[in-house]
Design a protein around this motif. Structure first.
Motif, PDB file in Angstrom:
ATOM      1  N   SER A 169     -22.609  66.824  39.844  1.00  0.00           N
ATOM      2  CA  SER A 169     -23.642  66.629  40.868  1.00  0.00           C
ATOM      3  C   SER A 169     -25.042  66.584  40.279  1.00  0.00           C
ATOM      4  CB  SER A 169     -23.576  67.760  41.901  1.00  0.00           C
ATOM      5  OG  SER A 169     -24.026  68.979  41.336  1.00  0.00           O
ATOM      6  N   GLY A 170     -25.215  67.208  39.121  1.00  0.00           N
ATOM      7  CA  GLY A 170     -26.554  67.290  38.539  1.00  0.00           C
ATOM      8  C   GLY A 170     -27.380  68.424  39.116  1.00  0.00           C
ATOM      9  N   ALA A 171     -26.834  69.151  40.094  1.00  0.00           N
ATOM     10  CA  ALA A 171     -27.581  70.247  40.707  1.00  0.00           C
ATOM     11  C   ALA A 171     -27.654  71.445  39.772  1.00  0.00           C
ATOM     12  CB  ALA A 171     -26.929  70.659  42.026  1.00  0.00           C
ATOM     13  N   ASP A 172     -28.694  72.224  39.929  1.00  0.00           N
ATOM     14  CA  ASP A 172     -28.828  73.483  39.202  1.00  0.00           C
ATOM     15  C   ASP A 172     -28.252  74.638  40.003  1.00  0.00           C
ATOM     16  OD1 ASP A 172     -30.707  72.650  36.856  1.00  0.00           O
ATOM     17  OD2 ASP A 172     -31.645  71.817  38.649  1.00  0.00           O
ATOM     18  N   VAL A 173     -28.281  74.477  41.327  1.00  0.00           N
ATOM     19  CA  VAL A 173     -27.848  75.526  42.240  1.00  0.00           C
ATOM     20  C   VAL A 173     -27.130  74.868  43.417  1.00  0.00           C
ATOM     21  CG1 VAL A 173     -28.579  77.476  43.673  1.00  0.00           C
ATOM     22  CG2 VAL A 173     -29.911  76.869  41.637  1.00  0.00           C
ATOM     23  N   ALA A 174     -26.085  75.525  43.936  1.00  0.00           N
ATOM     24  CA  ALA A 174     -25.438  75.078  45.170  1.00  0.00           C
ATOM     25  C   ALA A 174     -25.109  76.297  46.011  1.00  0.00           C
ATOM     26  CB  ALA A 174     -24.166  74.277  44.870  1.00  0.00           C
ATOM     27  N   VAL A 175     -25.068  76.108  47.335  1.00  0.00           N
ATOM     28  CA  VAL A 175     -24.740  77.205  48.251  1.00  0.00           C
ATOM     29  C   VAL A 175     -23.668  76.739  49.219  1.00  0.00           C
ATOM     30  CG1 VAL A 175     -27.065  78.165  48.040  1.00  0.00           C
ATOM     31  CG2 VAL A 175     -26.555  76.600  49.922  1.00  0.00           C
ATOM     32  N   LEU A 176     -22.779  77.670  49.629  1.00  0.00           N
ATOM     33  CA  LEU A 176     -21.712  77.333  50.559  1.00  0.00           C
ATOM     34  C   LEU A 176     -21.225  78.552  51.302  1.00  0.00           C
ATOM     35  CD1 LEU A 176     -18.332  77.131  48.737  1.00  0.00           C
ATOM     36  CD2 LEU A 176     -20.424  77.248  47.394  1.00  0.00           C
ATOM     37  N   SER A 177     -20.536  78.325  52.427  1.00  0.00           N
ATOM     38  CA  SER A 177     -19.959  79.389  53.246  1.00  0.00           C
ATOM     39  C   SER A 177     -18.478  79.126  53.456  1.00  0.00           C
ATOM     40  CB  SER A 177     -20.653  79.456  54.616  1.00  0.00           C
ATOM     41  OG  SER A 177     -21.931  80.043  54.529  1.00  0.00           O
ATOM     42  N   ALA A 178     -17.684  80.185  53.427  1.00  0.00           N
ATOM     43  CA  ALA A 178     -16.229  80.048  53.529  1.00  0.00           C
ATOM     44  C   ALA A 178     -15.766  79.580  54.901  1.00  0.00           C
ATOM     45  CB  ALA A 178     -15.563  81.383  53.199  1.00  0.00           C
ATOM     46  N   HIS A 179     -16.448  79.994  55.966  1.00  0.00           N
ATOM     47  CA  HIS A 179     -15.932  79.711  57.302  1.00  0.00           C
ATOM     48  C   HIS A 179     -16.028  78.237  57.695  1.00  0.00           C
ATOM     49  CE1 HIS A 179     -19.712  79.354  59.812  1.00  0.00           C
ATOM     50  NE2 HIS A 179     -20.217  79.899  58.726  1.00  0.00           N
ATOM     51  N   LYS A 180     -16.727  77.444  56.915  1.00  0.00           N
ATOM     52  CA  LYS A 180     -16.796  76.017  57.213  1.00  0.00           C
ATOM     53  C   LYS A 180     -15.532  75.282  56.785  1.00  0.00           C
ATOM     54  CE  LYS A 180     -21.084  76.274  58.684  1.00  0.00           C
ATOM     55  NZ  LYS A 180     -21.470  76.084  60.089  1.00  0.00           N
ATOM     56  N   PHE A 181     -14.759  75.848  55.851  1.00  0.00           N
ATOM     57  CA  PHE A 181     -13.524  75.182  55.426  1.00  0.00           C
ATOM     58  C   PHE A 181     -12.285  76.028  55.715  1.00  0.00           C
ATOM     59  CE2 PHE A 181     -15.674  76.847  51.577  1.00  0.00           C
ATOM     60  CZ  PHE A 181     -14.741  77.783  51.131  1.00  0.00           C
ATOM     61  N   GLY A 182     -12.397  76.905  56.701  1.00  0.00           N
ATOM     62  CA  GLY A 182     -11.229  77.650  57.138  1.00  0.00           C
ATOM     63  C   GLY A 182     -11.072  79.038  56.568  1.00  0.00           C
ATOM     64  N   GLY A 183     -12.094  79.529  55.884  1.00  0.00           N
ATOM     65  CA  GLY A 183     -12.093  80.903  55.411  1.00  0.00           C
ATOM     66  C   GLY A 183     -12.714  81.810  56.452  1.00  0.00           C
ATOM     67  N   PRO A 184     -12.844  83.097  56.144  1.00  0.00           N
ATOM     68  CA  PRO A 184     -13.443  84.033  57.098  1.00  0.00           C
ATOM     69  C   PRO A 184     -14.961  83.901  57.149  1.00  0.00           C
ATOM     70  CG  PRO A 184     -12.930  85.163  55.060  1.00  0.00           C
ATOM     71  CD  PRO A 184     -12.368  83.769  54.921  1.00  0.00           C
ATOM     72  N   LYS A 185     -15.525  84.358  58.239  1.00  0.00           N
ATOM     73  CA  LYS A 185     -16.982  84.412  58.352  1.00  0.00           C
ATOM     74  C   LYS A 185     -17.506  85.579  57.531  1.00  0.00           C
ATOM     75  CE  LYS A 185     -16.585  82.712  63.111  1.00  0.00           C
ATOM     76  NZ  LYS A 185     -15.087  82.754  63.135  1.00  0.00           N
ATOM     77  N   ARG A 193     -26.012  77.075  37.745  1.00  0.00           N
ATOM     78  CA  ARG A 193     -25.771  76.396  36.478  1.00  0.00           C
ATOM     79  C   ARG A 193     -25.752  77.410  35.342  1.00  0.00           C
ATOM     80  NH1 ARG A 193     -23.638  71.843  35.908  1.00  0.00           N
ATOM     81  NH2 ARG A 193     -25.052  70.864  37.407  1.00  0.00           N
ATOM     82  N   ASP A 194     -24.763  77.305  34.464  1.00  0.00           N
ATOM     83  CA  ASP A 194     -24.617  78.225  33.338  1.00  0.00           C
ATOM     84  C   ASP A 194     -25.909  78.301  32.538  1.00  0.00           C
ATOM     85  OD1 ASP A 194     -23.276  79.960  31.584  1.00  0.00           O
ATOM     86  OD2 ASP A 194     -22.827  78.291  30.226  1.00  0.00           O
ATOM     87  N   GLY A 195     -26.377  79.502  32.279  1.00  0.00           N
ATOM     88  CA  GLY A 195     -27.599  79.714  31.513  1.00  0.00           C
ATOM     89  C   GLY A 195     -28.844  79.878  32.360  1.00  0.00           C
ATOM     90  N   LEU A 196     -28.727  79.642  33.672  1.00  0.00           N
ATOM     91  CA  LEU A 196     -29.882  79.771  34.553  1.00  0.00           C
ATOM     92  C   LEU A 196     -29.987  81.211  35.042  1.00  0.00           C
ATOM     93  CD1 LEU A 196     -32.204  78.372  36.077  1.00  0.00           C
ATOM     94  CD2 LEU A 196     -30.565  77.895  37.915  1.00  0.00           C
ATOM     95  N   ASP A 197     -31.060  81.882  34.688  1.00  0.00           N
ATOM     96  CA  ASP A 197     -31.263  83.273  35.086  1.00  0.00           C
ATOM     97  C   ASP A 197     -32.067  83.340  36.385  1.00  0.00           C
ATOM     98  OD1 ASP A 197     -29.951  84.400  32.891  1.00  0.00           O
ATOM     99  OD2 ASP A 197     -31.747  84.159  31.639  1.00  0.00           O
ATOM    100  N   ILE A 198     -31.737  84.316  37.205  1.00  0.00           N
ATOM    101  CA  ILE A 198     -32.467  84.520  38.455  1.00  0.00           C
ATOM    102  C   ILE A 198     -32.770  85.996  38.615  1.00  0.00           C
ATOM    103  CG2 ILE A 198     -31.343  82.575  39.610  1.00  0.00           C
ATOM    104  CD1 ILE A 198     -29.686  84.735  41.172  1.00  0.00           C
ATOM    105  N   ARG A 199     -33.723  86.295  39.475  1.00  0.00           N
ATOM    106  CA  ARG A 199     -33.921  87.672  39.904  1.00  0.00           C
ATOM    107  C   ARG A 199     -32.853  87.989  40.938  1.00  0.00           C
ATOM    108  NH1 ARG A 199     -38.240  88.185  42.767  1.00  0.00           N
ATOM    109  NH2 ARG A 199     -39.063  86.060  42.705  1.00  0.00           N
ATOM    110  N   ALA A 200     -32.291  89.163  40.895  1.00  0.00           N
ATOM    111  CA  ALA A 200     -31.136  89.520  41.715  1.00  0.00           C
ATOM    112  C   ALA A 200     -31.387  89.302  43.197  1.00  0.00           C
ATOM    113  CB  ALA A 200     -30.761  90.975  41.471  1.00  0.00           C
TER     114      ALA A 200
END
Length: 361
Positions: A169-185, A193-200
């Protein structure tokens, strides 16, 4: 409720049987995954197996998966990226991204190091698939001038419905939720992306590789992984192609009785299950209530915006006037939707439309 038809899959998908079974088994896992004894190691093993499964489903490495309470929490990474200055947000992006916007993406806004472009891969209201822009010289163009050196993709509506791989995808970050594909809420993931550091995201005991503290939601994570695996299988087996055919039948049937109804993005690439119908002069909220009484669950847009009387920002960004956007109704289907249900909805909607026109005559 007996006899009702659920056509609001973009708000949340029904819990998959595979997820339900995995969650039931996880309830018997005793240990804290941070404990070093056998019980703790068993809990840790469950989480790491689930992490690998989710990684396979989204096309990344297990080390790039950080479990969260959902996409909204994951999106709070905006503002926690290194050397970040501003967040440029696509006009049709979900509110979870807009909550962190510092400037709106447009050709008149500044550019340079530290800018992050946040956008959805597929829109929850229209179903339109935007996709990541082409990467040029290490920067991300958005419009003729604006560039950002990092990209966050909201893939919440895309995972399990259309092909996606974080790796390509070329993205550095992606977000998702389980309940949209049949998982729990209440469970989701941040993909970094591997090597990308963030503040917790959350500070505390240092779980999730120090990126999100707090004892992991073992039951939810187990359900998410099982649902992700099943969703990927459905996609490979062409289940969503059949859903797209049902969506097309719905739109064709509605158009025959209501030629003035606009199907937003019909000429563009869309999610296979989503139809946003705009019927001038008939408020979306009124349609939702009428169809609910008739036994059908649909929505007037994003579930996160339900009950809020305000301009539809997504349709406004697409050039729709407020009075046009007010007539929007979203119908979103799923793998268990049947042709009979689609035709029954079209018949009920047409009948309600006819009654309304008769009263107005």
């Amino acid at each position: 409720m007996s006899g009702r038809v659920y056509l609001d899959w973009n708000a949340t998908a029904p819990l998959r049987p595979e997820a339900r079974s995995a969650m039931a088994e996880a309830m018997d896992v005793l240990g804290n995954p941070s404990s070093v004894h056998a019980e703790g190691r068993a809990a840790r093993g469950l989480i790491e197996r689930a992490r690998a499964t989710v990684a396979d489903a989204v096309g990344c490495t297990p080390a790039e998966v950080v479990f969260t309470s959902g996409a909204t929490e994951a999106a709070s990474v905006l503002g926690r990226l290194p050397e970040q200055q501003d967040v440029l947000v696509d006009g049709t992006a979900h509110d979870a991204l807009w909550a962190h916007a510092r400037i709106e993406a447009s050709s008149e806004r500044p550019q340079g190091p530290g800018h992050v472009l946040a956008m959805g891969l597929a829109n929850s209201e229209t179903g339109i698939v935007t996709g990541p822009p082409e990467k040029v010289a290490g920067q991300w163009p958005f419009g003729p001038e604006v560039r950002a050196d990092r990209l966050l993709l909201d893939v919440t509506q895309a995972v399990g419905r259309i092909p996606f791989s974080f790796a390509w995808s070329g993205a550095d970050v992606a977000v998702l939720s389980a309940h949209k594909f049949g998982g729990p809420k209440g469970v989701g993931a941040l993909i970094l992306r591997d090597g990308l550091d963030i503040r917790a995201l959350l500070k505390g005991g240092g779980q999730e590789m120090g990126r999100r503290s707090g004892t992991e939601n073992i039951i939810g994570i187990a359900g998410m992984a099982a649902a992700a695996e099943a969703a990927l299988r459905d996609l490979a087996e062409g289940v969503w192609d059949r859903v797209a055919q049902l969506r097309n039948i719905l739109e064709k049937t509605i158009a025959e009785s209501s030629p003035e109804t606009i199907f937003v993005g019909k000429e563009l690439r869309r999610l296979p299950n989503t139809s946003l119908m705009v019927t001038p002069g008939w408020k979306g909220e009124t349609q939702v209530m009428a169809m609910d009484l008739a036994g059908f669950a649909v929505s007037a847009g994003s579930a996160c915006s339900s009950g809020k009387v305000r301009e539809n920002r997504v349709l406004a960004a697409m050039g729709f006037a407020p009075e046009e956007a007010a007539g929007a109704l979203r119908v979103s289907l799923g793998p268990t939707t049947t042709e009979d249900e689609v035709l029954r909805f079209a018949e009920a909607w047409t009948a309600q439309r006819a009654k309304r026109r008769a009263r107005a005559a």
